[in-house]
Design a protein around this motif. Structure first.
Motif, mmCIF file in Angstrom:
data_model
loop_
_atom_site.group_PDB
_atom_site.id
_atom_site.type_symbol
_atom_site.label_atom_id
_atom_site.label_comp_id
_atom_site.label_asym_id
_atom_site.label_seq_id
_atom_site.Cartn_x
_atom_site.Cartn_y
_atom_site.Cartn_z
ATOM 1 N N PRO A 1 -89.526 -13.977 -16.927
ATOM 2 C CA PRO A 1 -88.865 -14.503 -18.133
ATOM 3 C C PRO A 1 -87.806 -15.549 -17.843
ATOM 4 N N ARG A 2 -87.210 -15.514 -16.645
ATOM 5 C CA ARG A 2 -86.190 -16.506 -16.316
ATOM 6 C C ARG A 2 -86.769 -17.899 -16.130
ATOM 7 N N ASN A 3 -88.098 -17.977 -15.953
ATOM 8 C CA ASN A 3 -88.751 -19.274 -15.752
ATOM 9 C C ASN A 3 -89.363 -19.823 -17.038
ATOM 10 N N TRP A 4 -89.242 -19.086 -18.142
ATOM 11 C CA TRP A 4 -89.742 -19.620 -19.402
ATOM 12 C C TRP A 4 -88.879 -20.794 -19.842
ATOM 13 N N SER A 5 -89.395 -21.595 -20.743
ATOM 14 C CA SER A 5 -88.673 -22.794 -21.163
ATOM 15 C C SER A 5 -87.344 -22.412 -21.821
ATOM 16 N N VAL A 6 -86.381 -23.300 -21.720
ATOM 17 C CA VAL A 6 -85.068 -23.058 -22.296
ATOM 18 C C VAL A 6 -85.169 -22.854 -23.804
ATOM 19 N N ASP B 1 -82.425 -10.306 -19.642
ATOM 20 C CA ASP B 1 -83.756 -10.480 -19.067
ATOM 21 C C ASP B 1 -84.124 -11.955 -18.922
ATOM 22 N N VAL B 2 -83.801 -12.735 -19.945
ATOM 23 C CA VAL B 2 -84.280 -14.124 -19.968
ATOM 24 C C VAL B 2 -83.257 -15.117 -19.431
ATOM 25 N N TRP B 3 -81.986 -14.707 -19.365
ATOM 26 C CA TRP B 3 -80.948 -15.572 -18.797
ATOM 27 C C TRP B 3 -80.362 -14.884 -17.571
ATOM 28 N N ASP B 4 -80.325 -15.591 -16.447
ATOM 29 C CA ASP B 4 -79.756 -14.997 -15.250
ATOM 30 C C ASP B 4 -78.247 -14.913 -15.392
ATOM 31 N N ILE C 1 -91.523 -11.420 -30.099
ATOM 32 C CA ILE C 1 -90.860 -11.367 -28.788
ATOM 33 C C ILE C 1 -91.797 -10.699 -27.792
ATOM 34 N N PRO C 2 -92.118 -11.350 -26.687
ATOM 35 C CA PRO C 2 -92.974 -10.710 -25.677
ATOM 36 C C PRO C 2 -92.171 -9.699 -24.863
ATOM 37 N N GLU C 3 -92.837 -8.988 -24.009
ATOM 38 C CA GLU C 3 -92.129 -8.090 -23.101
ATOM 39 C C GLU C 3 -91.282 -8.921 -22.136
ATOM 40 N N THR C 4 -90.005 -8.569 -22.018
ATOM 41 C CA THR C 4 -89.093 -9.327 -21.144
ATOM 42 C C THR C 4 -88.507 -8.473 -20.028
ATOM 43 N N PHE C 5 -88.709 -7.162 -20.063
ATOM 44 C CA PHE C 5 -88.065 -6.249 -19.117
ATOM 45 C C PHE C 5 -88.774 -6.315 -17.769
ATOM 46 N N ALA C 6 -88.072 -6.816 -16.754
ATOM 47 C CA ALA C 6 -88.680 -7.050 -15.443
ATOM 48 C C ALA C 6 -89.323 -5.798 -14.846
#
Length: 581
Positions: A137-142, A254-257, A313-318
């Protein structure tokens, strides 16, 4: 441009125990960013470990909010960066990945302390993200990550026209106030279930299922024939509506480091406080024009729209994403050594119950940092609900405004919340600056300067509200500006305090994040639930000036807490078994 810093450690098979100890020390490198593992000569068990800072978004020294603390047996398996690591092969050796849970007391995980278990662990490969992994999720578009953040933020609680409820069901104002209190009680109880369930089954089903049930429970509230039905269904509304509030912060993490969450985490800090403020604004006009039942219908419509968006919202939990990847790889390759730490060291039901229901209260008793910070957060949250009932006293009874106009007065609180959202990213940047000055590893107490600033705004707002309201200042002309404007410093201080206090608890208890946040949530919701039951009577009996001043003096007594922890927090943590060293 990305830059890297590397170091290499050779770990031969016969020197594994010693090398593992060195690896733990290496993990503590405060400058570490993303971790890249290069897999070569696996048969000889030589491992070249290369640390690569691919960008400035990740800091290994800060707690990983994606780690499934509540459902992983950390006594056996310890703690790992598996869910944030990046490797070329997509695997990392399990025995070298584990390390003790971050706390003042050093405890080697049981799986490493037992030689036989440690030998078995050598053969296991933990699944990690790969470089530029499209499923990470961290590599998805901003833009897409901001869409997910906006959906996570879009939650509100609607309250309003209580006089019609009192008249229709022939009950007093305290019984009517229970329709708010019981919902807030649900806010406190719900997360005790939703948090571990989201770790076991992922965030996506916990986003969707409780939200749909919440929408459904609005129907019996709107058509209730008696007060009992209304109160019971409002309680269940609170339980199921708490799921999005529970997941919002985790989804954002999940989506932002952890080094790029500035504005996103500011929105998360504002959500539990800014959301309820929207209720009186909308509910006041709706209740005034078409009755209290339509307040519930409008709330249901809004919740239904938000629920429809949450389904996108897709699954974001690593841990969930990597667990599914591990299952797929085992099926494709037949290699049963491919796994994740959560699968290797899955907590039992009794352990999950202990982590969720027992340990939070144990920590409240034994951890003064958690106790006092939770009490401070509870006070602020309670005062927010106190405003919901004190504004109608001042503007409804003394100024004789209708419910719609009384609701508009809460816009001042939203202005303060908006100012806080603007300021919190700057507080985060100040924290990162302090961390850089200390070689990359900040103390948890470096989270407190924001709280030290925001603490003063709450008592100031209450003094303004109390002594610019009637009878101190009689209605007429523009005299309403004084009590209305009190919401601005309150909204500002409220969010700043929560943002800093929440971050401090996470950094102070990195190995017990789930328990610490559960304790905070229960205490906070208890305070919010209690306030509506007596706040109206308090203003009637003490008068507006002294009722508001009583809470101002209580909040003023709380002001020294962040200053004392900033000075003595390190020493207090040194005496704790669970706090960070």
């Amino acid at each position: 441009m990305p830059h890297s810093e590397t170091s290499t450690i050779a770990v031969p098979d016969e020197a594994h125990a010693t090398a593992h100890h060195k690896h733990e020390k290496h993990e503590a490198d405060p400058r570490a960013g993303h971790i890249t593992f290069t897999d070569n000569t696996r048969a000889a068990r030589d491992l070249t470990l290369t640390r690569t800072r691919t960008h400035e978004s990740h800091d290994d020294t800060r707690p990983d909010l994606s780690f499934p603390f509540g459902t992983t047996d950390v006594n056996r398996g310890g703690y790992t960066n598996e869910y944030r690591a990046v490797s070329e092969s997509g695997y990392m050796p399990a025995d070298l990945a584990l390390r003790p849970v971050p706390s003042h007391v050093y405890r080697l995980p049981q799986a490493l302390a037992d030689p036989e278990k440690a030998r078995e662990l050598k053969q296991m490969k933990l699944v990690t993200w790969k470089e530029d992994d499209p499923e990470d999720p961290r590599n998805w578009s901003v833009l897409y990550r901001w869409y997910i953040t906006a959906v996570a933020f879009a939650s509100a609680v609607v309250t309003g026209d209580f006089r019609d409820i009192e008249a229709e069901f022939e009950v007093g104002e305290v019984v009517t106030a229970l329709s708010v209190s019981l919902m807030v009680v649900g806010f406190g109880i719900g997360p005790l279930a939703w948090s571990p369930l989201s770790e076991l089954y992922g965030r996506r089903p916990i986003w969707m299922i409780p939200s749909v049930i919440y929408v459904i429970f609005n129907i019996p509230c709107a058509v209730a024939k008696n007060i009992q039905t209304l109160l019971i269904c409002r309680f269940f509304c609170g339980i199921f509506a708490s799921a999005p509030l529970t997941l919002a912060g985790g989804t954002i993490s999940d989506v932002w480091d952890n080094n790029e969450r500035g504005l996103a985490i500011a929105l998360f800090a504002a959500a539990p406080y800014g959301g309820p403020v929207l209720g009186p604004i909308v509910g006041g006009f709706v209740g005034e024009t078409v009755g209290w039942r339509w307040i519930i219908w409008v709330n249901m419509i809004f919740a239904g729209v938000v629920t429809a968006f949450t389904m996108t919202i897709p699954e974001t939990f690593a841990p969930t994403l990597l667990r599914k990847r591990a299952q797929r790889l085992r099926e494709e390759t037949g290699d049963t050594t491919i796994t994740t730490e959560q699968e290797l060291f899955k907590a039992s039901l009794s352990q999950i119950i202990t982590e969720t229901l027992l340990r939070p209260f144990q920590m409240i008793v034994t951890e003064p940092i958690l106790l006092l910070m939770s009490m401070y957060i509870a006070l602020i949250y309670g005062l927010l609900y106190a405003f919901f009932f004190s504004y109608p006293v001042v503007f409804g009874e003394y100024y004789a405004w209708n419910d719609g106009m009384v609701g508009v007065t809460f816009c001042s609180v939203l202005i303060g919340v908006a100012l806080a959202i603007f300021v919190t990213p700057r507080i985060e940047r100040d924290y990162l600056r302090r961390a850089a000055e200390k070689g990359g590893r900040a103390d948890p107490e470096d989270r407190l300067p924001g709280m030290m600033i925001g603490a003063w705004f709450v008592p100031v707002s209450l003094f303004i509200f109390g002594w610019t309201s009637p009878p101190a200042v009689q209605p007429g002309g523009g005299n309403w500006v004084g009590p209305v404007s009190s919401g601005i410093p309150f909204g500002f201080g409220m969010v700043i305090i929560y943002f800093s206090a929440n971050a401090y608890l996470i950094d102070a208890f990195p190995g017990y994040v789930a328990s610490a946040l559960a304790a905070k949530t229960v205490i906070r919701s208890g305070s919010g639930a209690a306030m509506p039951l007596f706040i109206t009577a308090m203003y009637h009996n003490l008068g507006n000036g002294w009722a508001a001043s009583t809470w101002a003096f209580i909040s003023l007594a709380m002001v020294p807490i962040p200053f004392l922890f900033y000075r003595y927090g390190r020493a207090i943590r040194a005496r704790s078994k669970r706090a960070a060293a």
